[in-house]
Design a protein around this motif. Structure first.
Motif, short mmCIF file in Angstrom:
data_model
loop_
_atom_site.label_atom_id
_atom_site.label_comp_id
_atom_site.label_asym_id
_atom_site.label_seq_id
_atom_site.Cartn_x
_atom_site.Cartn_y
_atom_site.Cartn_z
N ASN A 57 150.09 91.54 -35.00
CA ASN A 57 150.87 92.77 -34.86
C ASN A 57 151.31 93.32 -36.21
O ASN A 57 151.79 94.44 -36.31
N ASP A 58 151.14 92.51 -37.27
CA ASP A 58 151.52 92.94 -38.62
C ASP A 58 150.61 92.24 -39.63
O ASP A 58 150.77 91.05 -39.89
N ALA A 59 149.65 92.97 -40.19
CA ALA A 59 148.68 92.37 -41.11
C ALA A 59 149.35 91.78 -42.34
O ALA A 59 148.86 90.78 -42.90
N GLU A 79 144.92 94.74 -36.42
CA GLU A 79 146.31 94.99 -36.03
C GLU A 79 146.39 95.56 -34.61
O GLU A 79 145.76 96.58 -34.32
#
Length: 345
Positions: A57-59, A79
């Motif tokens: 959900n957050d690279a 993502e």
């Protein structure tokens, strides 16, 4: 007979799919510990010259955890929102259809609607939309199926557990016979083996096969055993072993059985037993990654036995004590992507 089966795990792979833990998942209370475990898994996979697709959900979380020294040319970050990290159960399944390999996308409903799955159930289609796959993604979403609930010998036979596939809130409108017929057709196989015994305490999947019994090349089944008559698993695992002895492949041949030790009990909050198992190993192109639990004698024996079943592959132990705290292990947290699955973008 190869083209009548979904791809065996030891067939040549393009890479491994992971879903990265984050503070919005059940890992929030031990995020640093489990992230370190995922970092260890990534390094082990990269040692095998495989590629990685990491859903996150957050690279930036992944970039910060892995740092600059990994081979980023072999890592693809995707993502998108996720509910949980057990990608084995919602990742795509490599299936031969009319002699051609495709990626099958079944419905995932979080082990019989026990948890939220709205995001995880969309991940395969999102990956496909992002151009990550180089094989057709085939829509089989009229059927609920988790990747950890099925095993193949790569030669037309599927092994599963009765307690999982016939559990409520999965495919309730189908009888066992209808479900078997539909699954064999979808998976391109000709025989299904139903295991009726052996579910591990603490397993909230209703008894996934990948915690109990796994195929290996050359007609081998590696299974979880128990030699302690005082252990609650002793009788059900003995019954499971007796049933495994009766199983035959699509050509009528009995399998050679390899019995793994059962890890010594690991508890959550000192009283709730967790489903630790060595059968939850991951096969890569040149390695087998084996979950270990800080139990030197059992860990070593399990690694040796699995190594004998996969000659020529390097055996790598991965400390999965963090993973087991959420009732899963190494195989549950990973999904292999068969050769030809990934685009070169």
């Amino acid at each position: 007979m190869k083209n009548r089966s979904f791809a065996a795990e030891w067939d040549c792979q393009d890479g491994i799919l992971l879903s990265w833990p984050n503070a919005g998942t059940d890992w929030a209370y031990m995020l640093d510990e489990v992230t370190a475990c995922y970092v260890e898994i990534v390094h082990a996979i990269l040692e095998d010259d495989e590629r990685l697709v990491i859903v996150t959900n957050d690279a930036d979380d992944v970039r910060n955890a892995l740092g600059p020294d990994v081979d980023w040319a072999r890592i693809r970050l995707a993502e998108m929102p996720i509910n949980d990290t057990w990608v084995r159960d919602y990742g795509p399944i490599g299936v031969y259809r009319d002699g051609q390999l495709v990626l099958a996308d079944f419905t995932f409903n979080a082990w019989g609607m026990k948890f939220a799955a709205d995001c995880d159930n969309q991940i395969n289609s999102h990956l496909n939309e992002q151009g990550i796959f180089d094989l057709p993604l085939v829509n089989y979403r009229d059927l609920v199926l988790e990747g950890g609930s099925i095993e193949t010998d790569g030669n037309g036979t599927v092994m599963t557990t009765t307690c999982c596939l016939t559990a409520p809130n999965r495919n309730d409108t189908l009888s066992r016979e209808q479900l078997e017929h539909t699954l064999l057709e979808r998976l391109g196989c000709v025989k299904m083996l139903w295991l009726d015994h052996g579910q591990l305490t603490g397993d909230d999947t209703d008894g996934h096969i990948d915690t109990l019994a796994r195929f290996a090349p050359g007609g081998v089944i590696i299974f979880t055993g128990c030699d302690d008559p005082e252990d609650e698993h002793f009788e059900p695992l003995m019954k499971m072993e007796e049933q495994l002895k009766q199983f035959t492949d699509a050509d009528g041949n009995h399998y050679h059985l390899v019995k793994l030790p059962l890890p010594a009990p690991i508890y959550e909050h000192e009283y709730f037993r967790l489903p630790a198992t060595y059968a939850n190993f991951l096969v890569t192109n040149h390695q087998v990654l084996v979950p270990v639990y800080g139990q030197p004698e059992n860990d070593l024996k399990a690694c040796q036995l699995i190594g004998e079943a996969f000659p020529g592959r390097k055996i790598v132990g991965i400390d999965c004590r963090p993973l087991i705290q959420q009732h899963g292990s190494l195989h549950c947290a990973t999904m292999q992507l068969p050769k030809g699955s990934l685009s070169n973008q």
